[in-house]
Design a protein around this motif. Structure first.
Motif, PDB file in Angstrom:
ATOM      1  N   ASP A  83      66.901  11.697  86.771  1.00  0.00           N
ATOM      2  CA  ASP A  83      68.209  11.843  86.123  1.00  0.00           C
ATOM      3  C   ASP A  83      69.008  10.547  86.153  1.00  0.00           C
ATOM      4  N   GLU A 110      65.744   7.982  83.242  1.00  0.00           N
ATOM      5  CA  GLU A 110      66.750   8.156  82.192  1.00  0.00           C
ATOM      6  C   GLU A 110      67.919   7.205  82.414  1.00  0.00           C
ATOM      7  N   ASP A 168      66.079  15.760  83.854  1.00  0.00           N
ATOM      8  CA  ASP A 168      67.218  15.687  84.782  1.00  0.00           C
ATOM      9  C   ASP A 168      66.776  15.899  86.225  1.00  0.00           C
TER      10      ASP A 168
HETATM   11 MG    MG Z   1      70.439  15.439  80.708  1.00  0.00          MG
END
Ligand code: MG
Ligand code: C2E
Ligand code: MG
Ligand code: MG
Length: 290
Positions: free
Chosen positions: A204, A238, A182
């Motif tokens: 993130d 991500e 993150d």
């Molecule tokens: Mg997360």
């Protein structure tokens, strides 16, 4: 009118808070029996090398299949597991499952396959804990430490207690790698990246979501990638959901992507089959991507 509104708010919020508290108590008590009754499942999501499309990494994500409620999100039950101390046994289960599967994938898919697993802050800093047991278990499976990556959040580095640096040193001694999860959402002080031995930065998904040419999130992502590379870290984005996001990240030099574009997290046996079909990039899919 003000009085009426006040009464409404009162009667609305009080039962809701009570219900929420009761809900947490019930879930915590159900959580106690969940390991023994085998209600947990470990799901895996591929981490894709953006340059080649190869899949030699995956993130392990826990699922709780509650007999009455169905799937309960880790975002809901991990905090309860932390508060009740159950996180220790759950974390051990996640480790053992991850080790079992990474052993298989190292043998059958790629000799350097890596599985990353998440450790919550309390779990990571737990007093008296060490990675000795993990290392011994890995050795019994003939696995090197590099088979695993531990994902922690950047908030942990901020407080920079000796417990945190000790744990990071233990990981390094065991050869287990470390990812900062993150990244960009906490109060990241970049100096920590220099101070601690970190292997991966995970950008993130709040950055990935708004990626567009010339956007501020694009500029931030590019800066993060350049900085990470200069410090010798690899970058994983991500929440990659669209081909556009993948292409922008690849053009910015991002090493890996993870997200629904490639695959959602799936049960281990399903992921095992998925790897057989997708681990090696096929010429056709590379041509299609271009
Ligand atoms: Mg997360
Ligand atoms: P995380 O480590 O940041 O994991 C990524 C989360 O993003 C996962 O949610 C994953 O399913 C989700 N995700 C992946 N790709 C996409 C995408 O393209 N779009 C969107 N919208 N979401 C995507 P999940 O599995 O619900 O896990 C939530 C969090 O729970 C994890 O966040 C992690 O912090 C925690 N967690 C999961 N498994 C474990 C575990 O075994 N132990 C501990 N301590 N925490 C865990
Ligand atoms: Mg994670
Ligand atoms: Mg994450």
């Amino acid at each position: 009118a003000a009085k009426g509104a006040g009464r409404n708010r009162y009667s609305y919020f009080t039962p809701t808070l009570q219900v929420a508290a009761l809900n947490r108590m019930r879930l915590t008590s159900d959580l106690r029996g969940a390991l023994k009754s085998q209600q947990f499942a470990l799901y895996f999501q591929p981490i894709v090398h953006l340059g080649s499309g190869a899949i030699h990494k995956a993130e392990a994500l826990i699922r709780w299949n509650h007999p009455q409620r169905g799937l309960v999100s880790p975002l809901e039950f991990i905090p309860l597991a932390e508060a009740s101390g159950l996180i220790v046994d759950i974390g051990e289960w996640v480790f053992h499952e991850s080790a079992r599967w990474v052993q298989r994938w190292r043998q059958q898919v790629h000799s350097e396959f890596q599985v990353s697993l998440n450790q919550s802050p309390l779990e990571f800093q737990r007093e008296g804990s060490s990675y000795q047991g993990w290392l011994a278990h890995l050795q019994s499976l003939a696995l090197p430490g590099q088979s695993l990556v531990v994902e922690i959040t950047e908030g942990l580095l901020l407080d920079a207690s000796s417990a945190v640096s000790n744990r990071l040193l233990q990981l390094r001694d065991a050869g287990i790698q470390v990812a900062l999860d993150d990244f960009g959402t906490g109060y990241s002080s970049l100096s920590y990246l220099k101070k601690f031995d970190i292997d991966y930065l995970k950008i993130d998904r709040s950055f990935t979501r708004n990626l567009a040419p010339d956007s501020s999130d694009m500029a931030l992502s590019e800066a993060i990638i350049v900085m990470a590379h200069k410090l010798g870290l690899k970058v994983i984005a991500e929440g990659v959901e669209t081909p556009e996001q993948r292409d922008l990240l690849a053009a910015a030099g991002c090493d890996y992507g993870q997200g629904y574009l490639f695959a959602k997290p799936m049960p281990a046996d399903q992921f095992d089959a998925f790897l057989r079909d997708n681990a090696m990039p096929r010429a056709a899919s590379i041509v299609k991507a271009n």
